[in-house]
Design a protein around this motif. Structure first.
Motif, PDB file in Angstrom:
ATOM      1  N   PRO A   1       0.866  -1.157  -0.033  1.00 16.76           N
ATOM      2  CA  PRO A   1      -0.142  -0.011   0.047  1.00 16.76           C
ATOM      3  C   PRO A   1       0.731   1.257  -0.054  1.00 16.76           C
ATOM      4  N   PRO A   2       0.302   2.141  -0.563  1.00 15.66           N
ATOM      5  CA  PRO A   2       1.214   3.480  -0.727  1.00 15.66           C
ATOM      6  C   PRO A   2       1.608   4.116   0.559  1.00 15.66           C
ATOM      7  N   ASP A   3       0.812   3.848   1.592  1.00 15.23           N
ATOM      8  CA  ASP A   3       1.033   4.525   2.796  1.00 15.23           C
ATOM      9  C   ASP A   3       2.123   3.468   3.803  1.00 15.23           C
ATOM     10  N   GLU A   4       2.458   2.444   3.259  1.00  6.85           N
ATOM     11  CA  GLU A   4       3.214   1.574   4.105  1.00  6.85           C
ATOM     12  C   GLU A   4       4.648   1.668   3.554  1.00  6.85           C
ATOM     13  N   PRO A   5       5.705   1.697   4.418  1.00  7.79           N
ATOM     14  CA  PRO A   5       6.989   2.056   4.333  1.00  7.79           C
ATOM     15  C   PRO A   5       7.556   0.882   3.364  1.00  7.79           C
ATOM     16  N   GLY A   6       8.863   1.236   2.485  1.00  9.73           N
ATOM     17  CA  GLY A   6       9.434   0.168   1.557  1.00  9.73           C
ATOM     18  C   GLY A   6      10.588  -0.237   2.644  1.00  9.73           C
ATOM     19  N   TRP A   7      11.557  -1.042   1.748  1.00 13.96           N
ATOM     20  CA  TRP A   7      12.547  -1.652   2.505  1.00 13.96           C
ATOM     21  C   TRP A   7      13.898  -1.055   1.963  1.00 13.96           C
ATOM     22  N   LEU A   8      14.960  -0.922   2.988  1.00 10.54           N
ATOM     23  CA  LEU A   8      16.424  -0.523   2.455  1.00 10.54           C
ATOM     24  C   LEU A   8      16.958  -2.086   2.265  1.00 10.54           C
ATOM     25  N   CYS A   9      17.544  -2.314   1.012  1.00  9.83           N
ATOM     26  CA  CYS A   9      18.329  -3.543   0.839  1.00  9.83           C
ATOM     27  C   CYS A   9      19.820  -3.245   0.285  1.00  9.83           C
ATOM     28  N   ASP A  10      20.660  -3.992   1.128  1.00  7.54           N
ATOM     29  CA  ASP A  10      21.954  -3.755   0.727  1.00  7.54           C
ATOM     30  C   ASP A  10      22.753  -5.089   0.955  1.00  7.54           C
ATOM     31  N   VAL A  11      22.833  -5.673  -0.236  1.00  8.45           N
ATOM     32  CA  VAL A  11      23.669  -6.934  -0.147  1.00  8.45           C
ATOM     33  C   VAL A  11      25.131  -6.916  -0.573  1.00  8.45           C
ATOM     34  N   GLY A  12      25.524  -5.363  -0.647  1.00  5.91           N
ATOM     35  CA  GLY A  12      26.861  -5.294  -0.989  1.00  5.91           C
ATOM     36  C   GLY A  12      27.895  -4.565  -0.278  1.00  5.91           C
ATOM     37  N   PHE A  13      27.457  -4.457   1.143  1.00  2.00           N
ATOM     38  CA  PHE A  13      28.520  -3.608   1.894  1.00  2.00           C
ATOM     39  C   PHE A  13      29.324  -4.609   2.624  1.00  2.00           C
ATOM     40  N   GLY A  14      29.115  -5.795   2.798  1.00  2.19           N
ATOM     41  CA  GLY A  14      30.007  -6.865   3.252  1.00  2.19           C
ATOM     42  C   GLY A  14      29.881  -7.073   4.660  1.00  2.19           C
TER      43      GLY A  14
END
Length: 290
Positions: free
Chosen positions: A128-141
């Motif tokens: 839903p538009p009012d729901e926050p998305g997700w931060l993805c970071d598979v490349g930091f180590g």
């Protein structure tokens, strides 16, 4: 043939079966938050962080073919631009909405640093538009193992490792008042550390190329100076910085060991899952000895 205008992540070109085999994922692929968590964790645990191509005198290519050949088809790894380039293509193929972001790696420092890292803002298509998305970071180590929800101040406990996203002022300058920036905090043995800062400004594939060129070629870049590899698992974080091997546990226990240059190929294979071609082994050892 349709001209590539540079937008998107070429998800239609990704070798999805080979990627899923590489990360050991054989579960549901519906573009949900649950699938995103599973893919993120499997990727982080399976494909290591490394900058060894620079030490071996080869450029780091970011075409999807180049990234797949190195991270998927070979027992190798890569750094942030390679990892998140690949992950973005996979997620796009599955139907997620992806916005790439550029970040400044601060590691607790206060002096402004250049944008030298990339991460992904991901939304499942049915969110839903009012729901926050997700931060993805598979490349930091150094994690996170799973995506972090975009909620100010929310902490995530992942197998004993701690992470937190928080909003903060972009800069202390008067004209930036009201401009919000995000910070990613990580709980390290010394306590909570402001690891990265970033704004929600979209970054594209061409921007990856520009950032990658600086990070992989500039003599002031830390990645041009020495080997730097990482592997992040639920129970251990391995870091090889030059010839120093550091092992960190979720409880804060830290062990360090100095290696001789000739020990690196075996340690890379046994601790990091990185197997160099036979002709690359003497080249890496010679770089270290020089």
């Amino acid at each position: 043939m349709t001209e590539d205008l540079g937008y998107g992540w070429q998800g239609d070109l990704v070798d999805l079966p080979a990627y899923l085999k590489r990360i050991g994922h054989d579960c549901d692929l519906a573009p949900t938050a649950g699938t995103l968590r599973a893919l993120h964790r499997a990727h982080v645990m399976s494909i290591p962080f490394e900058n060894l191509e620079i030490m071996l005198g080869r450029p780091i290519g970011l075409s999807l073919d180049a990234v797949q050949a190195k991270l998927v088809d070979a027992p190798r790894g890569g750094y942030c631009f390679e990892h998140n380039r690949l992950f973005a293509a996979v997620l796009e193929r599955l139907g997620y909405e992806i916005t790439a972001l550029a970040s400044r790696v601060m590691m607790g420092g206060q002096v402004l640093r250049p944008c030298s890292h990339v991460l992904l803002h991901v939304r499942p298509p049915d969110l839903p538009p009012d729901e926050p998305g997700w931060l993805c970071d598979v490349g930091f180590g150094g994690g996170p193992l799973e995506p972090l929800r975009f909620r100010d101040g929310e902490e995530a406990e992942q197998d004993g490792w701690g992470f937190r996203l928080a909003k903060e002022k972009a800069t202390p300058t008067p004209w930036a008042e009201g401009g919000a920036e995000w910070a990613l905090y990580q709980r390290l043995p010394k306590g909570w550390t402001r690891r990265q800062t970033f704004a929600l400004n979209e970054t594209f594939r061409i921007d990856f190329d520009v950032l990658n060129h600086y990070v992989s070629t500039n003599p002031r870049s830390p990645f041009t100076m020495r080997p730097f590899t990482q592997r992040f698992l639920p129970d251990v974080h391995y870091v090889l910085d030059g010839t120093t091997l550091t092992t960190t546990r979720p409880d804060g226990t830290v062990e360090t060991r100095a290696l001789a240059p000739g020990e690196l190929p075996e340690v890379l294979a046994s601790r990091f899952g990185i197997v160099l071609d036979s002709e690359d082994v003497p080249r890496l050892i010679a770089f270290l000895r020089a």
